[in-house]
Scaffold this motif. Structure first.
Motif, PDB file in Angstrom:
ATOM      1  N   GLU A 149     -33.528   7.629  17.798  1.00 12.87           N
ATOM      2  CA  GLU A 149     -33.941   8.290  16.552  1.00 12.87           C
ATOM      3  C   GLU A 149     -32.930   9.356  16.140  1.00 12.87           C
ATOM      4  O   GLU A 149     -32.599   9.489  14.956  1.00 12.87           O
ATOM      5  CB  GLU A 149     -35.327   8.910  16.723  1.00 12.87           C
ATOM      6  N   ASP A 150     -32.433  10.123  17.119  1.00 12.59           N
ATOM      7  CA  ASP A 150     -31.462  11.179  16.805  1.00 12.59           C
ATOM      8  C   ASP A 150     -30.135  10.595  16.328  1.00 12.59           C
ATOM      9  O   ASP A 150     -29.453  11.183  15.484  1.00 12.59           O
ATOM     10  CB  ASP A 150     -31.234  12.070  18.025  1.00 12.59           C
ATOM     11  N   ARG A 151     -29.765   9.455  16.893  1.00  7.07           N
ATOM     12  CA  ARG A 151     -28.524   8.804  16.445  1.00  7.07           C
ATOM     13  C   ARG A 151     -28.597   8.473  14.956  1.00  7.07           C
ATOM     14  O   ARG A 151     -27.657   8.732  14.194  1.00  7.07           O
ATOM     15  CB  ARG A 151     -28.279   7.519  17.236  1.00  7.07           C
ATOM     16  N   ILE A 152     -29.712   7.897  14.562  1.00  7.74           N
ATOM     17  CA  ILE A 152     -29.871   7.533  13.149  1.00  7.74           C
ATOM     18  C   ILE A 152     -29.829   8.776  12.276  1.00  7.74           C
ATOM     19  O   ILE A 152     -29.172   8.795  11.220  1.00  7.74           O
ATOM     20  CB  ILE A 152     -31.199   6.770  12.955  1.00  7.74           C
ATOM     21  N   ALA A 153     -30.484   9.842  12.714  1.00  8.09           N
ATOM     22  CA  ALA A 153     -30.491  11.080  11.939  1.00  8.09           C
ATOM     23  C   ALA A 153     -29.084  11.661  11.801  1.00  8.09           C
ATOM     24  O   ALA A 153     -28.691  12.129  10.726  1.00  8.09           O
ATOM     25  CB  ALA A 153     -31.424  12.097  12.594  1.00  8.09           C
ATOM     26  N   LEU A 154     -28.309  11.621  12.880  1.00 14.16           N
ATOM     27  CA  LEU A 154     -26.942  12.142  12.835  1.00 14.16           C
ATOM     28  C   LEU A 154     -26.068  11.334  11.875  1.00 14.16           C
ATOM     29  O   LEU A 154     -25.310  11.891  11.084  1.00 14.16           O
ATOM     30  CB  LEU A 154     -26.331  12.119  14.236  1.00 14.16           C
ATOM     31  N   VAL A 155     -26.188  10.008  11.965  1.00 11.65           N
ATOM     32  CA  VAL A 155     -25.362   9.137  11.126  1.00 11.65           C
ATOM     33  C   VAL A 155     -25.717   9.282   9.646  1.00 11.65           C
ATOM     34  O   VAL A 155     -24.843   9.316   8.783  1.00 11.65           O
ATOM     35  CB  VAL A 155     -25.519   7.669  11.588  1.00 11.65           C
ATOM     36  N   VAL A 156     -26.997   9.379   9.362  1.00 11.14           N
ATOM     37  CA  VAL A 156     -27.436   9.492   7.972  1.00 11.14           C
ATOM     38  C   VAL A 156     -27.142  10.879   7.406  1.00 11.14           C
ATOM     39  O   VAL A 156     -26.823  11.024   6.220  1.00 11.14           O
ATOM     40  CB  VAL A 156     -28.945   9.177   7.863  1.00 11.14           C
ATOM     41  N   GLY A 157     -27.181  11.896   8.263  1.00 14.91           N
ATOM     42  CA  GLY A 157     -27.126  13.261   7.760  1.00 14.91           C
ATOM     43  C   GLY A 157     -25.782  13.933   7.720  1.00 14.91           C
ATOM     44  O   GLY A 157     -25.656  15.019   7.136  1.00 14.91           O
ATOM     45  N   SER A 158     -24.752  13.363   8.308  1.00 14.75           N
ATOM     46  CA  SER A 158     -23.465  14.063   8.399  1.00 14.75           C
ATOM     47  C   SER A 158     -22.299  13.130   8.106  1.00 14.75           C
ATOM     48  O   SER A 158     -22.222  12.032   8.661  1.00 14.75           O
ATOM     49  CB  SER A 158     -23.292  14.666   9.798  1.00 14.75           C
ATOM     50  N   SER A 159     -21.381  13.589   7.269  1.00  9.28           N
ATOM     51  CA  SER A 159     -20.201  12.785   6.926  1.00  9.28           C
ATOM     52  C   SER A 159     -19.285  12.584   8.121  1.00  9.28           C
ATOM     53  O   SER A 159     -18.485  11.649   8.146  1.00  9.28           O
ATOM     54  CB  SER A 159     -19.426  13.455   5.786  1.00  9.28           C
ATOM     55  N   GLU A 160     -19.389  13.460   9.112  1.00  6.38           N
ATOM     56  CA  GLU A 160     -18.567  13.332  10.317  1.00  6.38           C
ATOM     57  C   GLU A 160     -18.820  12.008  11.024  1.00  6.38           C
ATOM     58  O   GLU A 160     -17.933  11.463  11.695  1.00  6.38           O
ATOM     59  CB  GLU A 160     -18.876  14.494  11.264  1.00  6.38           C
ATOM     60  N   PHE A 161     -20.029  11.479  10.858  1.00  7.37           N
ATOM     61  CA  PHE A 161     -20.422  10.241  11.531  1.00  7.37           C
ATOM     62  C   PHE A 161     -20.267   9.024  10.629  1.00  7.37           C
ATOM     63  O   PHE A 161     -20.618   7.924  11.026  1.00  7.37           O
ATOM     64  CB  PHE A 161     -21.879  10.347  11.985  1.00  7.37           C
ATOM     65  N   GLN A 162     -19.732   9.203   9.440  1.00 10.14           N
ATOM     66  CA  GLN A 162     -19.712   8.123   8.445  1.00 10.14           C
ATOM     67  C   GLN A 162     -18.296   7.638   8.150  1.00 10.14           C
ATOM     68  O   GLN A 162     -17.935   7.376   7.010  1.00 10.14           O
ATOM     69  CB  GLN A 162     -20.386   8.605   7.162  1.00 10.14           C
ATOM     70  N   THR A 163     -17.470   7.486   9.181  1.00  7.51           N
ATOM     71  CA  THR A 163     -16.097   7.043   9.002  1.00  7.51           C
ATOM     72  C   THR A 163     -15.936   5.599   9.453  1.00  7.51           C
ATOM     73  O   THR A 163     -16.751   5.075  10.232  1.00  7.51           O
ATOM     74  CB  THR A 163     -15.123   7.919   9.812  1.00  7.51           C
ATOM     75  N   TRP A 164     -14.876   4.969   8.981  1.00  9.54           N
ATOM     76  CA  TRP A 164     -14.609   3.579   9.374  1.00  9.54           C
ATOM     77  C   TRP A 164     -14.422   3.484  10.884  1.00  9.54           C
ATOM     78  O   TRP A 164     -14.849   2.488  11.512  1.00  9.54           O
ATOM     79  CB  TRP A 164     -13.373   3.044   8.660  1.00  9.54           C
ATOM     80  N   ALA A 165     -13.777   4.502  11.492  1.00  4.80           N
ATOM     81  CA  ALA A 165     -13.489   4.444  12.924  1.00  4.80           C
ATOM     82  C   ALA A 165     -14.767   4.561  13.748  1.00  4.80           C
ATOM     83  O   ALA A 165     -14.883   3.938  14.812  1.00  4.80           O
ATOM     84  CB  ALA A 165     -12.503   5.540  13.307  1.00  4.80           C
ATOM     85  N   VAL A 166     -15.735   5.346  13.295  1.00 12.38           N
ATOM     86  CA  VAL A 166     -17.024   5.429  13.993  1.00 12.38           C
ATOM     87  C   VAL A 166     -17.747   4.086  13.893  1.00 12.38           C
ATOM     88  O   VAL A 166     -18.331   3.605  14.864  1.00 12.38           O
ATOM     89  CB  VAL A 166     -17.890   6.561  13.409  1.00 12.38           C
ATOM     90  N   CYS A 167     -17.703   3.473  12.705  1.00 13.81           N
ATOM     91  CA  CYS A 167     -18.294   2.143  12.532  1.00 13.81           C
ATOM     92  C   CYS A 167     -17.665   1.151  13.505  1.00 13.81           C
ATOM     93  O   CYS A 167     -18.366   0.411  14.203  1.00 13.81           O
ATOM     94  CB  CYS A 167     -18.098   1.687  11.087  1.00 13.81           C
ATOM     95  N   GLU A 168     -16.348   1.142  13.578  1.00 16.53           N
ATOM     96  CA  GLU A 168     -15.647   0.228  14.476  1.00 16.53           C
ATOM     97  C   GLU A 168     -16.042   0.479  15.930  1.00 16.53           C
ATOM     98  O   GLU A 168     -16.295  -0.456  16.691  1.00 16.53           O
ATOM     99  CB  GLU A 168     -14.139   0.405  14.302  1.00 16.53           C
ATOM    100  N   ARG A 169     -16.096   1.751  16.320  1.00 13.63           N
ATOM    101  CA  ARG A 169     -16.435   2.082  17.705  1.00 13.63           C
ATOM    102  C   ARG A 169     -17.841   1.597  18.051  1.00 13.63           C
ATOM    103  O   ARG A 169     -18.085   1.042  19.137  1.00 13.63           O
ATOM    104  CB  ARG A 169     -16.326   3.594  17.920  1.00 13.63           C
TER     105      ARG A 169
END
Length: 486
Positions: A149-169
């Protein structure tokens, strides 16, 4: 006052005009924004009014241009052809000669600029990609410690988690988890898709990133055994990525996942064609190794064993170059499995010690479980049926506990065939009852499901035969995967 002289404006006036037009500003708009009198910009652009470098940079900032635009535009202006003043001296260059010199200067400048861009552009781009991936590694450490649940909140709530490299990882973490925890692999692929849909950039790039993530979502559906959902998801992925430039992303992954889907649905020629396309564009040894391992799997299921062995031998050469222990272990595991297919159980047994050593060093519990499974098959082939049955009784339950239903079904049928060879029909009756949820969780072809139901009924009445169990086992192997994921 004498009239102003005509002719080409000075460089700075030329730069001002270029920067203004690129910004889409009128002269009047710039005059208003910079508190200049009417016609001041026109006079500066025509060279009638003086213009300093500092003033030009200030106007550029007002119009929103980067700091280096003045230098870049001046460099471009230096390449413009020059008109030489009339000179009738017989020692001077003729007009034709001057044109030749200007042409040569322009060509040389273009070649040099092209060479610089070709050499340094990719270097700087690769450095940026590397930095992005390094940052994604730090982000992954935070995500890996968080709850679902926290992972989803972090990804939705912060641009730091919304990069192509994070998606790839996240996509690659999903692949790593797929052989060990199907549900976790699915969650990670879904999280990658959430990142892709929120990533910065234009719509074209977001479509590519989304299509890339969708391929890994499709792979997670395949691991869960839902091939219909996997195909639908894969189709969406291919629609978004068809003919697109992948940038830093590896397009061979999309093709590899498609080939796996075809393979597990018995579309062998289609799978081999996709692998062939992927091998054409695969440049790195690790890419080629994974593709060749999958090619071997397809050929094995086509019962082209010599082709499968040849593909594995090619994969082994590539794996040595890649230095990836996991890939080398997967190849060795598959080779031992093929030896069992050839009934070369003694030879397969010789590789067990080395495989076990690597598996324990890697610390992956599921790798060790799969190795125990393979060892049980070897023991059965060598006539050690009691030992094999004892191991398989634990193995199929362990697979079921991990919700790896396909592997659990295979191991249960292997156990059934051994027990029936030993005349233990009562044990098989209990096994069939206990394993019923495992087979119910599968989405097999209708004819295979019908055969399984008949076998289960025969086991219930204690009239099932070892030959029937072995035939079902062979059909089941053709219907899905058996080797560790790569």
């Amino acid at each position: 006052m004498p009239p102003a002289t005509t002719g080409p404006p000075p460089h700075l006036g030329f730069v001002l005009r270029h920067m203004r037009e690129e910004a889409g500003w009128t002269q009047a708009q710039l005059e208003a924004a910079a508190n200049l009198p009417a016609t001041a910009v026109s006079k500066m652009e025509r060279g009638i009014r003086s213009l300093s470098r500092m003033e030009l940079e200030g106007y550029g900032q007002i119009m929103g241009h980067p700091e280096d635009w003045v230098d870049r535009t001046l460099a471009a202006a230096d390449q413009l052809p020059r008109r030489r003043p009339p000179d009738d001296s017989p020692t001077s260059l003729s007009e034709a000669d001057s044109r030749v010199v200007e042409g040569l200067a322009l060509a040389a400048s273009r070649r040099l600029a092209g060479a610089v861009r070709k050499k340094f552009g990719p270097v700087l781009q690769a450095a940026r990609w590397q930095a992005d991936r390094k940052a994604a590694g730090r982000v992954w450490k935070r995500l890996s410690r968080a709850t679902k649940e926290d992972r989803i909140a972090l990804v939705v709530g912060s641009s730091e988690f919304q990069t192509w490299a994070v998606c790839e990882r996240l996509c690659f973490e999903s692949i790593r988890e797929a052989p060990h925890d199907a549900d976790k692999a699915h969650d990670l692929a879904g999280l990658a898709l959430t990142v892709a849909e929120r990533s910065p950039g234009n719509e074209t790039w977001r479509n590519v990133l989304t299509g890339f993530a969708l391929a890994f979502v499709a792979n997670s559906w395949r691991v869960l055994g839902d091939f219909q959902q996997a195909n639908r998801t894969m189709q969406r992925s291919e629609e978004l990525t068809k003919g697109a430039a992948f940038g830093p992303l590896d397009p061979t992954w999309v093709l590899h996942i498609r080939a796996n889907l075809w393979n597990y649905q018995r579309h062998y020629e289609e799978a081999l064609a996709v692998i062939g396309d992927a091998l054409v564009i695969a440049g790195r040894p690790d890419q080629r190794t994974r593709l060749l391992i999958t090619k071997a799997s397809v050929l094995r299921r086509k019962e082209d064993y010599s082709g499968a062995v040849q593909a594995l031998q090619e994969a082994e050469k590539q794996a040595e170059q890649s230095g990836d222990d996991r890939l080398r272990w997967a190849i060795a595991f598959n080779e031992a499995t093929y030896l069992c297919d050839f009934s070369s159980f003694a030879e397969a047994q010789e590789s067990m010690q080395a495989l076990r050593k690597v598996a324990f060093r890697g610390g992956k519990a599921l790798d060790i479980l799969r190795l125990n499974w393979l060892e049980a098959r070897v023991n059965s082939g060598l006539g050690k049926r009691a030992e094999a049955a004892l191991s398989l009784a634990t193995i199929w339950n362990s697979f079921a506990d991990r919700k790896l239903w396909f592997e659990a079904a295979l191991a249960a049928l292997e156990l059934a065939s051994i027990e029936l060879e030993r005349g233990r029909t009562r044990e098989v009756k209990l096994l069939a009852a206990n394993a019923a949820p495992v087979f119910a969780a599968q989405k097999f072809p209708d004819e295979l499901l019908a055969s399984l139901r008949l076998f289960r009924e025969a086991a219930r009445r204690e009239v099932a035969t070892a030959e029937t169990a072995r035939q079902l086992l062979q059909e089941l192997r053709r219907a899905g995967k058996e080797a560790p994921g790569v």
